[in-house]
Design an enzyme around this catalytic site. Structure first.
Site, PDB file in Angstrom:
ATOM      1  N   TYR A  68       0.626  -1.000   0.409  1.00  0.00           N
ATOM      2  CA  TYR A  68      -0.323   0.043  -0.174  1.00  0.00           C
ATOM      3  C   TYR A  68       1.102   1.138  -0.004  1.00  0.00           C
ATOM      4  O   TYR A  68       1.759   0.818   0.467  1.00  0.00           O
ATOM      5  CB  TYR A  68      -0.975   0.050   1.101  1.00  0.00           C
ATOM      6  CG  TYR A  68      -1.460  -1.265   1.203  1.00  0.00           C
ATOM      7  CD1 TYR A  68      -2.293  -1.599   0.077  1.00  0.00           C
ATOM      8  CD2 TYR A  68      -3.031  -1.789   2.458  1.00  0.00           C
ATOM      9  CE1 TYR A  68      -3.207  -2.692   0.223  1.00  0.00           C
ATOM     10  CE2 TYR A  68      -3.841  -1.984   2.201  1.00  0.00           C
ATOM     11  CZ  TYR A  68      -4.106  -2.576   1.377  1.00  0.00           C
ATOM     12  OH  TYR A  68      -5.072  -3.678   1.709  1.00  0.00           O
ATOM     13  N   SER A 233     -13.940  -3.649   1.116  1.00  0.00           N
ATOM     14  CA  SER A 233     -15.026  -3.498   0.636  1.00  0.00           C
ATOM     15  C   SER A 233     -16.500  -3.119   0.267  1.00  0.00           C
ATOM     16  O   SER A 233     -17.091  -3.563  -0.023  1.00  0.00           O
ATOM     17  CB  SER A 233     -14.565  -3.966  -1.722  1.00  0.00           C
ATOM     18  OG  SER A 233     -14.762  -3.424  -2.043  1.00  0.00           O
ATOM     19  N   LEU A 235     -17.846  -1.473   1.383  1.00  0.00           N
ATOM     20  CA  LEU A 235     -18.931  -0.364  -0.398  1.00  0.00           C
ATOM     21  C   LEU A 235     -19.216  -0.296  -1.393  1.00  0.00           C
ATOM     22  O   LEU A 235     -19.486  -0.115  -2.659  1.00  0.00           O
ATOM     23  CB  LEU A 235     -18.106   1.015   0.469  1.00  0.00           C
ATOM     24  CG  LEU A 235     -18.874   1.169   2.351  1.00  0.00           C
ATOM     25  CD1 LEU A 235     -18.318   2.769   1.877  1.00  0.00           C
ATOM     26  CD2 LEU A 235     -20.021   0.922   1.903  1.00  0.00           C
ATOM     27  N   GLY A 238     -17.037   2.379  -2.968  1.00  0.00           N
ATOM     28  CA  GLY A 238     -17.244   3.024  -2.792  1.00  0.00           C
ATOM     29  C   GLY A 238     -19.198   3.138  -3.779  1.00  0.00           C
ATOM     30  O   GLY A 238     -19.514   3.897  -3.932  1.00  0.00           O
ATOM     31  N   LEU A 240     -21.092   2.046  -3.414  1.00  0.00           N
ATOM     32  CA  LEU A 240     -23.010   1.832  -2.551  1.00  0.00           C
ATOM     33  C   LEU A 240     -22.741   2.660  -1.900  1.00  0.00           C
ATOM     34  O   LEU A 240     -24.513   3.002  -1.338  1.00  0.00           O
ATOM     35  CB  LEU A 240     -22.555   0.109  -1.702  1.00  0.00           C
ATOM     36  CG  LEU A 240     -23.044  -1.469  -2.249  1.00  0.00           C
ATOM     37  CD1 LEU A 240     -22.782  -2.855  -1.577  1.00  0.00           C
ATOM     38  CD2 LEU A 240     -24.265  -0.999  -2.913  1.00  0.00           C
ATOM     39  N   GLY A 242     -23.553   5.653  -3.826  1.00  0.00           N
ATOM     40  CA  GLY A 242     -24.154   5.898  -4.836  1.00  0.00           C
ATOM     41  C   GLY A 242     -23.447   6.737  -5.829  1.00  0.00           C
ATOM     42  O   GLY A 242     -24.095   7.805  -6.716  1.00  0.00           O
ATOM     43  N   LYS A 243     -22.136   6.438  -5.309  1.00  0.00           N
ATOM     44  CA  LYS A 243     -21.469   7.858  -6.718  1.00  0.00           C
ATOM     45  C   LYS A 243     -21.568   8.240  -7.480  1.00  0.00           C
ATOM     46  O   LYS A 243     -21.044   9.513  -8.546  1.00  0.00           O
ATOM     47  CB  LYS A 243     -19.667   8.691  -5.511  1.00  0.00           C
ATOM     48  CG  LYS A 243     -18.696   7.461  -5.352  1.00  0.00           C
ATOM     49  CD  LYS A 243     -17.734   7.740  -4.681  1.00  0.00           C
ATOM     50  CE  LYS A 243     -16.634   6.554  -4.247  1.00  0.00           C
ATOM     51  NZ  LYS A 243     -15.696   6.860  -3.985  1.00  0.00           N
TER      52      LYS A 243
END
Length: 361
Positions: A68, A233, A235, A238, A240, A242-243
């Site tokens: 990372y 993950s 979401l 990301g 989920l 909604g973006k």
């Protein structure tokens, strides 16, 4: 409807729920802070603020990797561990459970910018990796040490023997795997049993309301064999949140970058996460969340935590604003009607995420 466990939102005087990692002695907060944005989407100051906020809210479990931040690069290799290590400097070490990962083999689906792209899960690379991680983190032990992705062509005994040595000398407390198949988990457990080697207590795989594959065979493996899932993950990268709805590609978002500037592998990955089916399912989940007066981010995090084979759900953030909605799920329990509504979306739009990549390892 939702219920709370008698803990007010962000009440730092009461601890988060804690769960055991596999059959080990380690218990962790049921929300884990992922760090792959630290050093890329979040600079050092922002990363410190995110960690402070999570720690104050009761999160004691932090997940890192030597490779990372993401996307990985030779220039920034190890930077996330360095940032976390600096933050750890004034914290009581025993108050935190630190997990990191050794990079998987470099001859397969991805050639990592680590050790000249010649990474492997043998003793040579595992020892080099753990020594580097310990130095960057500024600690003399790692609580959970994980293989980042597997090598199904090599002997599991060789990997497990090297990891067992680290446990025996006190550099690592327990071990786990990531991005592993059901076969791989069972193969490793059998090798541990036969050889008297340390066993994986955790498996860290992609799991969300858009990617529910873990609920079938892997869930059964976890339940029967005493292995905890650490979902990453939750979401769906990301999605989920909604973006990405209505064709939006927000500036600075990971999949916006992948689709606009990424290489072939990154574009394929982004396409798994962002497609007509995932966006349709997300719209449905947003309606469910609105109906119980919470954000879809909170809904997705609470849903992940509510599985019996899950020890801790790994959340991520590039800024403080993103953290509040996920932390709001700390004491949230979704009722049966809400869970049924989520299940109905899966029935009507099954496997919206499509292929998760593990089948081709």
């Amino acid at each position: 409807m939702v219920t709370r466990r008698g803990r007010h939102d962000h009440d730092i005087d009461k601890p988060m729920q804690r769960r055991r990692l596999g059959n080990s002695a380690i218990t962790v907060s049921d929300i884990c802070l992922g760090t792959m944005t630290f050093g890329e989407q979040a600079d050092e100051a922002s990363s410190f603020a995110i960690m402070d906020r999570a720690y104050e809210a009761g999160v004691n479990f932090f997940d890192i990797a030597e490779i990372y931040p993401v996307p990985p690069s030779a220039e920034k290799f190890g930077l996330t561990e360095t940032i976390v290590g600096k933050w750890l400097g004034d914290k009581p070490r025993d108050s935190l459970i630190i997990a990191t990962k050794v990079t998987g083999p470099g001859h397969g689906w991805f050639v990592p910018p680590v050790r000249e792209g010649m990474t492997a899960l043998d003793r040579h690379h595992i020892v080099r990796a753990v020594e580097g991680s310990l130095q960057r983190l500024g600690t003399d032990y790692i609580d959970l040490y994980q293989t980042h992705w597997p090598d199904h062509g090599m002997r599991y005994e060789e990997t497990l023997s090297a990891l067992t040595e680290l446990v025996e000398v006190g550099k690592v407390r327990v071990i786990g795997c990531s991005n592993e198949t059901c076969w791989g988990v069972m193969k490793s457990l059998r090798a541990s049993e036969i050889g008297g080697l340390a066993r994986y207590d955790t498996v860290q795989n992609n799991f969300s309301m858009l990617n529910r594959r873990c609920e079938s065979e892997l869930a059964q493996v976890c339940r029967q064999e005493g292995v905890s899932l650490l979902p990453y993950s939750p979401l769906a990268g990301g999605v989920l949140c909604g973006k990405y709805q209505d064709g939006a590609l927000p500036e600075g978002a990971r999949f916006s970058s992948y689709l606009q500037e990424g290489g072939p592998r990154q574009k394929v990955m982004a396409g798994r996460f962002i497609n007509a089916r995932t966006l349709e399912a997300t719209a449905r989940f947003m309606e469910i969340a609105a109906g119980i007066d919470i954000s879809v981010t909170t809904l997705a995090t609470a849903w992940s935590k509510q599985h019996d084979f899950v020890a801790s759900t790994i959340i991520g953030a590039s800024g403080l604003a993103q953290l509040d909605d996920t932390l709001a799920a700390a004491d949230l329990v979704l009722d049966s009607d809400t869970l049924a509504a989520i299940d109905q979306v899966e029935k009507e739009i099954p496997l919206s995420y499509g292929e998760d990549g593990l089948r081709f390892q």
